[in-house]
Design an enzyme around this catalytic site. Structure first.
Site, short mmCIF file in Angstrom:
data_model
loop_
_atom_site.label_atom_id
_atom_site.label_comp_id
_atom_site.label_asym_id
_atom_site.label_seq_id
_atom_site.Cartn_x
_atom_site.Cartn_y
_atom_site.Cartn_z
N GLU A 334 0.84 -1.21 0.00
CA GLU A 334 0.00 0.00 0.00
C GLU A 334 0.87 1.25 0.00
O GLU A 334 0.53 2.26 -0.64
CB GLU A 334 -0.93 0.02 1.22
N TRP A 337 1.80 2.05 -3.39
CA TRP A 337 0.76 2.79 -4.11
C TRP A 337 0.95 4.29 -3.88
O TRP A 337 0.82 5.11 -4.79
CB TRP A 337 -0.64 2.40 -3.59
N TRP A 375 -19.43 15.38 -17.71
CA TRP A 375 -19.79 15.22 -16.30
C TRP A 375 -20.97 16.12 -15.98
O TRP A 375 -21.05 17.24 -16.46
CB TRP A 375 -18.61 15.61 -15.41
N ASN A 410 -10.70 3.21 3.53
CA ASN A 410 -10.42 3.07 2.09
C ASN A 410 -11.60 2.46 1.36
O ASN A 410 -11.97 2.89 0.27
CB ASN A 410 -9.17 2.21 1.90
N TRP A 428 -15.75 14.45 -11.28
CA TRP A 428 -14.93 13.84 -10.23
C TRP A 428 -14.13 14.89 -9.45
O TRP A 428 -13.81 14.69 -8.27
CB TRP A 428 -13.98 12.80 -10.83
N TRP A 451 -8.85 9.58 -7.06
CA TRP A 451 -10.11 10.04 -7.67
C TRP A 451 -10.11 9.80 -9.17
O TRP A 451 -11.12 9.43 -9.76
CB TRP A 451 -10.36 11.52 -7.35
C1 LIG Z 1 -11.17 8.52 -3.65
C2 LIG Z 1 -9.98 8.27 -2.75
C3 LIG Z 1 -9.29 9.35 -2.21
C4 LIG Z 1 -8.18 9.12 -1.40
N1 LIG Z 1 -7.52 10.21 -0.86
C5 LIG Z 1 -6.41 10.00 -0.11
C6 LIG Z 1 -5.69 11.09 0.45
O1 LIG Z 1 -6.01 12.26 0.24
N2 LIG Z 1 -4.60 10.81 1.22
C7 LIG Z 1 -4.19 9.52 1.46
O2 LIG Z 1 -3.20 9.32 2.18
N3 LIG Z 1 -4.84 8.49 0.92
C8 LIG Z 1 -5.93 8.66 0.16
N4 LIG Z 1 -6.60 7.59 -0.36
C9 LIG Z 1 -6.01 6.25 -0.21
C10 LIG Z 1 -6.49 5.42 0.99
O3 LIG Z 1 -7.88 5.42 1.06
C11 LIG Z 1 -5.92 5.91 2.30
O4 LIG Z 1 -4.52 6.06 2.20
C12 LIG Z 1 -6.19 4.92 3.42
O5 LIG Z 1 -7.56 4.69 3.55
C13 LIG Z 1 -5.65 5.46 4.71
O6 LIG Z 1 -5.95 4.60 5.78
P1 LIG Z 1 -4.79 3.80 6.50
O7 LIG Z 1 -3.66 4.70 6.83
O8 LIG Z 1 -5.39 3.05 7.61
O9 LIG Z 1 -4.34 2.86 5.31
P2 LIG Z 1 -3.75 1.38 5.28
O10 LIG Z 1 -4.73 0.53 4.59
O11 LIG Z 1 -3.32 0.96 6.61
O12 LIG Z 1 -2.49 1.52 4.31
C14 LIG Z 1 -1.20 1.91 4.78
C15 LIG Z 1 -0.75 3.16 4.05
O13 LIG Z 1 -0.63 2.90 2.66
C16 LIG Z 1 -1.00 4.06 1.91
N5 LIG Z 1 -2.15 3.73 1.06
C17 LIG Z 1 -3.09 2.78 1.25
N6 LIG Z 1 -3.95 2.75 0.22
C18 LIG Z 1 -3.56 3.72 -0.64
C19 LIG Z 1 -4.04 4.19 -1.88
N7 LIG Z 1 -5.11 3.66 -2.48
N8 LIG Z 1 -3.40 5.22 -2.47
C20 LIG Z 1 -2.31 5.78 -1.90
N9 LIG Z 1 -1.81 5.36 -0.74
C21 LIG Z 1 -2.41 4.35 -0.10
C22 LIG Z 1 -1.39 5.12 2.93
O14 LIG Z 1 -0.28 5.96 3.13
C23 LIG Z 1 -1.71 4.31 4.17
O15 LIG Z 1 -1.50 5.04 5.36
C24 LIG Z 1 -7.74 7.80 -1.15
C25 LIG Z 1 -8.45 6.72 -1.70
C26 LIG Z 1 -9.56 6.96 -2.48
C27 LIG Z 1 -10.30 5.78 -3.06
#
Ligand SMILES: Cc1cc2nc3c(=O)[nH]c(=O)nc-3n(C[C@H](O)[C@H](O)[C@H](O)COP(=O)(O)OP(=O)(O)OC[C@H]3O[C@@H](n4cnc5c(N)ncnc54)[C@H](O)[C@@H]3O)c2cc1C
Length: 598
Positions: A334, A337, A375, A410, A428, A451
Site C-alpha cells: 500500500e 501505491w 460530467w 479506504n 470527479w 479520484w
Molecule cells: C477517492 C480516494 C481518495 C483518497 N484520498 C487519499 C488522500 O487524500 N490521502 C491519502 O493518504 N490516501 C488517500 N486515499 C487512499 C487510501 O484510502 C488511504 O490512504 C487509506 O484509507 C488510509 O488509511 P490507512 O492509513 O489506515 O491505510 P492502510 O490501509 O493501513 O495503508 C497503509 C498506508 O498505505 C497508503 N495507502 C493505502 N492505500 C492507498 C491508496 N489507495 N493510495 C495511496 N496510498 C495508499 C497510505 O499511506 C496508508 O497510510 C484515497 C483513496 C480513495 C479511493
C-alpha cells in the site's frame, strides 16, 4: 558563522528530516526553525477552485495545529529552549525574506541558507518559486546579502527517486502500477531513516523573536471557514460543534496530530496490539481503530516517513517471527501505491488535476484527445452526496463519518467516489475537492490520483471500474453495524435486504436519489413511472449489463425531492456559482424541513 533557516512544511517532525539535519551539519547546529500557516491553504478565506469549499476544514486544521504544537514542544525540550517561529494567515514568500532581513539589520544575525523539502504539486512549487524570487529581489536591491536556497528531497517517499531502476524512474515509469511495482521491488533499495540532530551539537538562537503565538485550536487559523460550520445547522443529523475525530464519540480512531502521536500509533499497531499481523484480513473494515494502520494522516503531514515505517515493519518481522506473514508485505504494498501516485505527479504535473485526467496525456495531445465524457454539474445531487442524504446507506454513513470526523476508510472512499462519478455522473474534481476540504490525511497526489482511478480517467487499465454500493454494503457491513452507527434514522433497522425501500419503513431516512443504474443514471423524477428495480449483484466492475427485478409497486417520491431536482443549477457554468449553490442548498433544506414537519 551564518545561521541555517529551516522552513518546515509537510514534514512536521525532527527524525528522518534531511533538511533539518543538513542545516545542522552545514551551520554547526545554528538553526532557526520556521512554520507558516499559508493562508492560501489553511486560512479564513482559503477555498477550493471549482466547488469553493473550505480548503481545510476543522478536523484537518485541528490535526495540523496539534502537529505544530508537538513540533514546537520537541524543539524546545530537545534543543535547549529552541523557539519554533510560527506565522498565521501569512505567505512564506513574504514572511521568510522579511524575517531574514530583520535578523540581519536589527539583530546582526546572518542567515546563510534556507533549507526545505521540495514538494511535488504546482501550488506548493509555486510557493518555492515565489520565495526564490522574493529573496533574489531583496538581494538585488542590496537589502539582503546572498541567501542560498537548499531544496532537498527528504523522505516523503519509500523509494528515493534517485534509487529507482531506470525502467521505473520518474521520467520513464510505466503507467501501470503493477509493472512499476515489480520493477522497483526487484531493482530499488529503501534507504534507512536519518537520525535526529544530536542535541549536543545544536545551538538555538540566543534571543527571543517576535512571531505569532502557537495556535491552540483550529478556529484560530481558519476561523469559521469550514464545511462543518456551514452545514451544522442544516443537516438533519447530529454534527457536533468543532467536529473532530476526538470530539465525536462515533469516531474510528481518536486522531491527535504530531510526531509523538505518530510514534505512539505506529508502536500500538505493531508491537502494541499486533494488529498488523491481521492487516491483510481486516484492511477492508469500516469500524474501529484496528482494521487498518491509520497511518495516513501522519504521513500526509510528515509526522512520520514511509522509510521509518519500513524500518518498523522489518524490525517487527525480525522480533516477532511467529507473527510473520503476508500482512507486513501488504502494508508495504500500500505504501508503494502512495509512492506510485507521488512519482506519477512528478512525471505528469498538472494533468493530475485535469478534468480528463492522465488518460488525456496517455492518449496523446492533452488539449485535443482524451475521453469525451460529459460530467454532470448538478448542485443538488452533489449536495445530497456531500451531506450523506442520498438514500444509499453505505454512501450516507461514510459521508457523514467524513464530515463529522475527517476520516473515512479506504473501502468507504472507493464506494462514495464510484457512486459520485459512476452513478451520479458528477464531475470527479468536485468529489476530489470535497475530500481535499475534509480529509485528515489529504495529500494532493494520493487524493487526486485515487479520484482519477475512481472516475476512470486515471492510469487505470480498467477504466470501467464500478462499485455497486448495495452489494458492497452486503459484503462489508452485512449486519449493518457501521451504517447504524452513522444513520440514526436507521438505528432500529435489522433487515437490509430492501435498501431502495428503506425510506418507506423509516420515513426520516431519504428516498434514493437515483435508481443506481450504472452508465444510465436516472433521477427518480425521470423514472417516476418506470417499474421499480433493484440492482442484483453483477460482479463489481464487471462489464456485463445489470439485471433488474420487477417489484410492481408504484413509486412514491417525496415532494421536497422533486422540488430539489427542479431547483438544480449548473454551478460551474454559472458565474456566481457559489452564491447560486448556497441559495439552492437553502431551498433544498427548507423543503426537506417542511416535509419533516408534515
Ligand atoms: C477517492 C480516494 C481518495 C483518497 N484520498 C487519499 C488522500 O487524500 N490521502 C491519502 O493518504 N490516501 C488517500 N486515499 C487512499 C487510501 O484510502 C488511504 O490512504 C487509506 O484509507 C488510509 O488509511 P490507512 O492509513 O489506515 O491505510 P492502510 O490501509 O493501513 O495503508 C497503509 C498506508 O498505505 C497508503 N495507502 C493505502 N492505500 C492507498 C491508496 N489507495 N493510495 C495511496 N496510498 C495508499 C497510505 O499511506 C496508508 O497510510 C484515497 C483513496 C480513495 C479511493
Amino acid at each position: 558563522m551564518s545561521w541555517g533557516l529551516v522552513w518546515f512544511r509537510n514534514d512536521l517532525r525532527v527524525r528522518d528530516h534531511e533538511a533539518l539535519l543538513t542545516a545542522c551539519l552545514e551551520h554547526a547546529g545554528r538553526i532557526i526553525p520556521v512554520y507558516v500557516f499559508d493562508k492560501r491553504q489553511v486560512g479564513p478565506h482559503a477555498r477550493t477552485r471549482l466547488g469553493q469549499f473550505s480548503k481545510c476544514s476543522t478536523p484537518r486544521a485541528q490535526f495540523l495545529v496539534e502537529a505544530v504544537q508537538d513540533l514546537a514542544n520537541t524543539l524546545r525540550t530537545h534543543y535547549r529552549g529552541m523557539q519554533l517561529l510560527v506565522y498565521k494567515n501569512a505567505l512564506p514568500e513574504n514572511v521568510i525574506p522579511k524575517l531574514i532581513a530583520e535578523l540581519s539589520t536589527e539583530k546582526q544575525v546572518h542567515v546563510g541558507a534556507v533549507y526545505y523539502h521540495r514538494e511535488v504539486c504546482s501550488e506548493e512549487r509555486a510557493v518555492e518559486d515565489a520565495l526564490r524570487a522574493a529573496l533574489c529581489a531583496l538581494n538585488q536591491r542590496g537589502e539582503l546579502p546572498a541567501v542560498t536556497l537548499r531544496a532537498l528531497d527528504g523522505s516523503s517517499t519509500l523509494y528515493h527517486a534517485d534509487d529507482l531502476p531506470s525502467g521505473a524512474s520518474v521520467g520513464n515509469m510505466p503507467p501501470v502500477f503493477t509493472s512499476w511495482r515489480k520493477l522497483v521491488e526487484k531493482g530499488a533499495r529503501i534507504r534507512a531513516p536519518l537520525p535526529m540532530p544530536d542535541p549536543a551539537k545544536v545551538q538555538p538562537l540566543p534571543l527571543s523573536l517576535g512571531c505569532d503565538p502557537i495556535p491552540t485550536c483550529a478556529r484560530e487559523v481558519i476561523g469559521d471557514n469550514c464545511e462543518q460550520a456551514r452545514l451544522r445547522h442544516r443537516v438533519p443529523w447530529t454534527l457536533p460543534d468543532d467536529a473532530t475525530s476526538r470530539v465525536d464519540p462515533r469516531h474510528a480512531c481518536p486522531f491527535r496530530g504530531g510526531e509523538s502521536a505518530a510514534q505512539e500509533r505506529v508502536q500500538a499497531y505493531t508491537f502494541g496490539t499486533d494488529a498488523i499481523a491481521r492487516y491483510k484480513a481486516t484492511r477492508n473494515g469500516l469500524l474501529g481503530t484496528e482494521y487498518s494502520t491509520k497511518w495516513s494522516p501522519y504521513l500526509a503531514l510528515g509526522n512520520v516517513t514511509p522509510r521509518q515505517l519500513y524500518a518498523v515493519l522489518r524490525r517487527y518481522e525480525t522480533e516477532r517471527p511467529e507473527k510473520k506473514g503476508i500482512s507486513t508485505y501488504w502494508v508495504l504494498f500500500e505504501l508503494e501505491w502512495r509512492d506510485f501516485f507521488r512519482f506519477t505527479a512528478m512525471r505528469y504535473g498538472n494533468a493530475l488535476f485535469w478534468r480528463r485526467g492522465l488518460q488525456a496525456v496517455l492518449r496523446g495531445d492533452p488539449q485535443v484527445a482524451g475521453p469525451s465524457k460529459t460530467w454532470r454539474q448538478d448542485a443538488v445531487l452533489l449536495d445530497r452526496w456531500q451531506t450523506g442524504m442520498t438514500g444509499f446507506p453505505l454512501v450516507d454513513a461514510n459521508q457523514r463519518e467524513l464530515l463529522a470526523t475527517g476520516w473515512m476508510s479506504n473501502r468507504g472512499r472507493q464506494n462514495v467516489a464510484s457512486f459520485l462519478t459512476k452513478d451520479l455522473e458528477i464531475d470527479w474534481r468536485l468529489g476530489a475537492e470535497w475530500f481535499e476540504s475534509l480529509l485528515l490525511d489529504y495529500d494532493a497526489c494520493s487524493n487526486y490520483g485515487n479520484w482519477q482511478y475512481a472516475a476512470g480517467v486515471g492510469l487505470d487499465p480498467r477504466a470501467d471500474r464500478h462499485f455497486d454500493v448495495i452489494r458492497q454494503a452486503r459484503m462489508y457491513d452485512p449486519e449493518g453495524h457501521y451504517m447504524r452507527r452513522w444513520l440514526p434514522e436507521l438505528e432500529s433497522c435489522t433487515d437490509w435486504s430492501q435498501v431502495l425501500h428503506l425510506h418507506e419503513h423509516y420515513p426520516e431516512y431519504p428516498a434514493p436519489v437515483v435508481r443506481h443504474l450504472h452508465g444510465g443514471r436516472k433521477n427518480l423524477d425521470d423514472a417516476a413511472n418506470a417499474p421499480k428495480c433493484s440492482v442484483r449483484g453483477t460482479k463489481s466492475g464487471s462489464r456485463g449489463r445489470r439485471q433488474t427485478k420487477q417489484t410492481g409497486k408504484p413509486h412514491r417520491e417525496p415532494g421536497w425531492m422533486r422540488q430539489a431536482h427542479t431547483g438544480a443549477v449548473d454551478i460551474l457554468d454559472n458565474r456566481d456559482g457559489s452564491a447560486a449553490l448556497e441559495q439552492n442548498r437553502q431551498t433544498v433544506l427548507d423543503a426537506y424541513l417542511r416535509s419533516q414537519k408534515r
